[in-house]
Write a protein that holds these residues in place. Structure first.
Motif, short mmCIF file in Angstrom:
data_model
loop_
_atom_site.label_atom_id
_atom_site.label_comp_id
_atom_site.label_asym_id
_atom_site.label_seq_id
_atom_site.Cartn_x
_atom_site.Cartn_y
_atom_site.Cartn_z
N VAL A 92 8.53 -7.04 -3.61
CA VAL A 92 7.95 -7.41 -2.32
C VAL A 92 6.60 -8.08 -2.50
N GLY A 93 6.09 -8.68 -1.43
CA GLY A 93 4.80 -9.34 -1.48
C GLY A 93 3.64 -8.38 -1.21
N ASN A 94 2.47 -8.94 -0.97
CA ASN A 94 1.27 -8.16 -0.69
C ASN A 94 1.11 -7.94 0.81
N GLY A 95 0.38 -6.89 1.17
CA GLY A 95 0.07 -6.65 2.58
C GLY A 95 0.98 -5.61 3.21
N ILE A 96 0.55 -5.12 4.38
CA ILE A 96 1.26 -4.04 5.07
C ILE A 96 2.67 -4.47 5.48
N LYS A 97 2.82 -5.62 6.12
CA LYS A 97 4.12 -6.04 6.62
C LYS A 97 5.14 -6.19 5.51
N ALA A 98 4.71 -6.69 4.37
CA ALA A 98 5.65 -6.93 3.26
C ALA A 98 6.23 -5.63 2.71
N GLN A 99 5.58 -4.49 2.97
CA GLN A 99 6.02 -3.24 2.37
C GLN A 99 7.23 -2.63 3.08
N ALA A 100 7.64 -3.20 4.18
CA ALA A 100 8.80 -2.67 4.90
C ALA A 100 10.04 -2.65 4.01
N GLU A 101 10.11 -3.57 3.05
CA GLU A 101 11.27 -3.66 2.16
C GLU A 101 10.98 -3.12 0.76
N ASN A 102 9.84 -2.42 0.60
CA ASN A 102 9.46 -1.92 -0.72
C ASN A 102 10.37 -0.76 -1.12
N PRO A 103 11.11 -0.88 -2.23
CA PRO A 103 12.03 0.20 -2.63
C PRO A 103 11.34 1.37 -3.32
N GLU A 104 10.05 1.22 -3.67
CA GLU A 104 9.36 2.25 -4.45
C GLU A 104 8.36 3.08 -3.64
N VAL A 105 7.65 2.45 -2.74
CA VAL A 105 6.60 3.14 -1.97
C VAL A 105 6.77 2.80 -0.50
N LYS A 106 6.87 3.81 0.33
CA LYS A 106 6.97 3.60 1.78
C LYS A 106 5.57 3.60 2.38
N VAL A 107 5.24 2.52 3.06
CA VAL A 107 3.92 2.38 3.69
C VAL A 107 4.12 2.38 5.19
N LYS A 108 3.53 3.37 5.86
CA LYS A 108 3.73 3.51 7.31
C LYS A 108 2.73 2.68 8.11
N GLU A 109 1.45 2.73 7.71
CA GLU A 109 0.41 2.04 8.47
C GLU A 109 -0.79 1.77 7.58
N ALA A 110 -1.72 0.97 8.11
CA ALA A 110 -2.92 0.65 7.34
C ALA A 110 -3.83 1.87 7.26
N ASP A 111 -4.56 1.96 6.16
CA ASP A 111 -5.53 3.04 5.99
C ASP A 111 -6.64 2.87 7.04
N PRO A 112 -6.95 3.92 7.84
CA PRO A 112 -7.97 3.78 8.90
C PRO A 112 -9.36 3.45 8.38
N VAL A 113 -9.70 3.96 7.19
CA VAL A 113 -11.02 3.66 6.62
C VAL A 113 -11.11 2.18 6.26
N ILE A 114 -10.03 1.65 5.69
CA ILE A 114 -10.02 0.23 5.35
C ILE A 114 -10.03 -0.62 6.62
N SER A 115 -9.40 -0.15 7.66
CA SER A 115 -9.44 -0.87 8.94
C SER A 115 -10.86 -0.95 9.48
N GLN A 116 -11.63 0.12 9.30
CA GLN A 116 -13.04 0.10 9.72
C GLN A 116 -13.83 -0.92 8.90
N VAL A 117 -13.56 -0.97 7.61
CA VAL A 117 -14.24 -1.94 6.74
C VAL A 117 -13.92 -3.36 7.20
N ILE A 118 -12.66 -3.60 7.56
CA ILE A 118 -12.27 -4.93 8.05
C ILE A 118 -13.01 -5.27 9.33
N ASP A 119 -13.15 -4.30 10.23
CA ASP A 119 -13.89 -4.53 11.48
C ASP A 119 -15.34 -4.91 11.18
N LYS A 120 -15.93 -4.26 10.21
CA LYS A 120 -17.32 -4.57 9.86
C LYS A 120 -17.44 -5.96 9.24
#
Length: 561
Positions: A430-458
């Motif tokens: 799969v590719g990089n980023g949250i959306k691309a992980q929907a098809e990841n066979p190894e790691v299931k990613v449900k949502e973005a990390d809230p701390v990283i989301s705060q960093v993005i807002d800043k």
């Protein structure tokens, strides 16, 4: 086949029964477990076992792992990835931190030079005024240095305080000169009356406005760099999800359970696991790229009235003209002072004889450093931006960089595909980023990390400030700074010795110390080129070689039997 491959297959032949695929003993597992300081070796069984209690490192074959070992391996896998994150970002973090310190040193040197110019002009133009004016000049430029580097003091008040302190000296030497000096009470009355009398016209407010206007871009620039360090510290210490921790364990240490302590994951397998774990960091990429562009845009706007260097090195001219304005209006000022303070009260002549002699240039040593002609704020910014551009894609290629430089097996070598060594990894990468992980066979990613989301807002906020789309309260970016946390924090308070409340030499200390020599020299820097590995056919040649080796070994065993 290289020497590394020969040794690996020799290891397989010694410790693993090639025909049955079962582990013969756990000695090699014990050695690596102890060498990596993963945990106490007493938890390792002497001989392989079924491993029915394992939760992640499941295998049909016998295993050297226990449930306790599996827990220890998961902790080690998390520690390994965080160490790699810190090593990968160390050069970028050092670049920003070093330049924050360099900008502060350059500003300090620049303020000293502006102070020296002001002393020199007064000495040349108003010789008798220069020596006693040294103290108020020094205090004013101390306040200027603090303001430029981020203090919340009022530069308007500092400017008026400077000119008020200068007025008794101007009055007794230029407006109403006498053989003796003004008495202290009378000089204090003259100082107090200065603001109402406006002897300098609009010079005090004009000086404060010029410095404030030129300082604001630099203050935003420096605060943005502090935020940049904070972003790196936050992403270095990202909290890994349970799914990610299990994925890292399966990728890095589950092969150890089967005695495959020298194996590394196949490239595609590594990318899926690490891209899944760092999916939130990939979301930082677009905003970090904009951060670098915005710093560059702000830097190009720092000229003319927003060129701090030009404004500070012109302060002496404004001070000289302000004093000349007072001298030209001597009759009016003299009459006004008489109305407010009465006729001049002077000290006895014997006191004045000590103070009244002309000041020699030797009695006014110019303070500060001699600045290199190339050591300008503009040149420093250009060099820094040029270096920072090399890191603008840092977050977008971080997962790939870790797999290429540290984690994954190289081309042509046998690799671990999550279940076995020697077979290629055939699942979709799969590719990089949250959306691309929907098809990841190894790691299931449900949502973005809230701390990283705060960093993005800043980052979004500071990018607006850098682009001039949002103007903060003059001199503060409190709304984008964070509090405490691991590593450097953008905040700075008086108790930390950042701004200081009094005047004097203590204020000359560097405002913020981000990186000291103790923590800046023990890093390894990695700059692999980021590539697109989605189409990579990893491990094919390694698979063929392993199969041939195993067939040969089995055939030899059968013939010998």
């Amino acid at each position: 086949m290289g020497m590394r491959g020969v040794l690996f297959y020799a290891f397989l032949a010694v410790f693993i029964d090639p025909c049955r695929g079962t582990l013969m003993n756990c000695e090699e597992v014990r050695k690596v477990f102890q060498m990596k300081e993963i945990g106490p070796v007493k938890s390792i069984p002497e001989t392989p076992r079924t491993g029915s209690d394992l939760q992640v490192c499941l295998s049909k074959n016998l295993t050297c792992c226990t449930k306790k070992m599996e827990e220890r391996y998961q902790v080690a896998a998390r520690r390994d990835i965080q160490n790699l994150l810190q090593m990968s970002s160390s050069s970028l973090k050092f670049l920003i931190s070093r330049n924050v310190a360099a900008f502060q040193e350059t500003v300090d040197s620049l303020v000293h030079q502006a102070e020296n110019h002001t002393h020199a002009v007064l000495l040349q133009t108003y010789r008798d005024l220069a020596s006693p004016a040294a103290a108020p000049i020094g205090e004013f430029f101390t306040d200027v240095a603090l303001f430029v580097l981020g203090s919340e003091l009022s530069l308007e008040e500092a400017s008026h305080r400077f000119f008020n302190a200068l007025f008794p000296l101007v009055y007794e030497r230029l407006v109403e000169p006498g053989l003796s000096r003004l008495s202290l009470p009378y000089a204090e009355c003259v100082r107090a009356a200065c603001r109402d009398l406006a002897p300098y016209g609009g010079a005090p407010s004009r000086l404060a406005a010029h410095i404030s206007r030129a300082s604001l871009p630099g203050r935003v620039f420096l605060q943005a760099l502090h935020l940049g360090v904070e972003v790196i510290n936050t992403t270095d210490h990202i909290q890994l999800s349970r799914e990610c921790r299990r994925g890292l364990l399966r990728m890095s240490y589950c092969p150890h359970c089967q005695g495959l302590t020298a194996s590394k994951p196949c490239m595609g397998y590594c990318l899926n696991v690490v891209r899944g774990c760092l999916a939130s960091l990939a979301e930082v990429d677009a905003h970090w790229r904009e951060f670098v562009r915005s710093l560059e845009m702000l830097s190009t706007r720092m000229h003319g009235a927003q060129d701090l260097e030009q404004v500070l090195l012109g302060v002496h001219e404004l001070v000289r003209d302000a004093v000349a304005h007072a001298q030209m209006n001597a009759p009016r000022l003299s009459a006004q002072v008489h109305r407010v303070c009465g006729h001049p009260s002077r000290q006895p002549e014997q006191v004045s004889s000590v103070q009244h002699g002309g000041a020699s240039q030797d009695s006014l040593p110019l303070k500060g450093m001699v600045r290199d002609a190339e050591d300008t704020l503009s040149n420093r910014r250009k060099e820094f931006i040029s270096s920072l551009r090399l890191h603008r894609a840092f977050y977008g290629g971080l997962a790939d960089q870790l797999c290429v430089s540290e984690l994954a097996s190289g081309d042509g070598l046998a690799c671990w595909n999550g279940a076995d060594v020697g077979k290629s990894y055939t699942l979709r990468v799969v590719g990089n980023g949250i959306k691309a992980q929907a098809e990841n066979p190894e790691v299931k990613v449900k949502e973005a990390d809230p701390v990283i989301s705060q960093v993005i807002d800043k980052l979004k906020h500071v990018n607006q400030l850098l682009q001039g789309k949002s103007i903060p309260k003059l001199g503060t970016l409190d709304q984008i700074e964070t509090g405490s946390g691991d590593g450097y924090s953008g905040e700075c308070d008086d108790e930390d010795g950042c701004w200081g409340s009094g005047n004097g030499a203590a204020k000359r200390r560097r405002i913020v110390t981000i990186l000291t020599s103790e923590n800046s020299n023990n890093h390894r820097y990695h700059h692999p080129q980021t590539k697109d590995f989605d189409q990579m056919n990893s491990g094919t040649r390694g698979t063929q070689t392993v199969l041939l080796a195993l067939v040969s070994i089995c055939a030899f065993a059968l013939l010998s039997g």
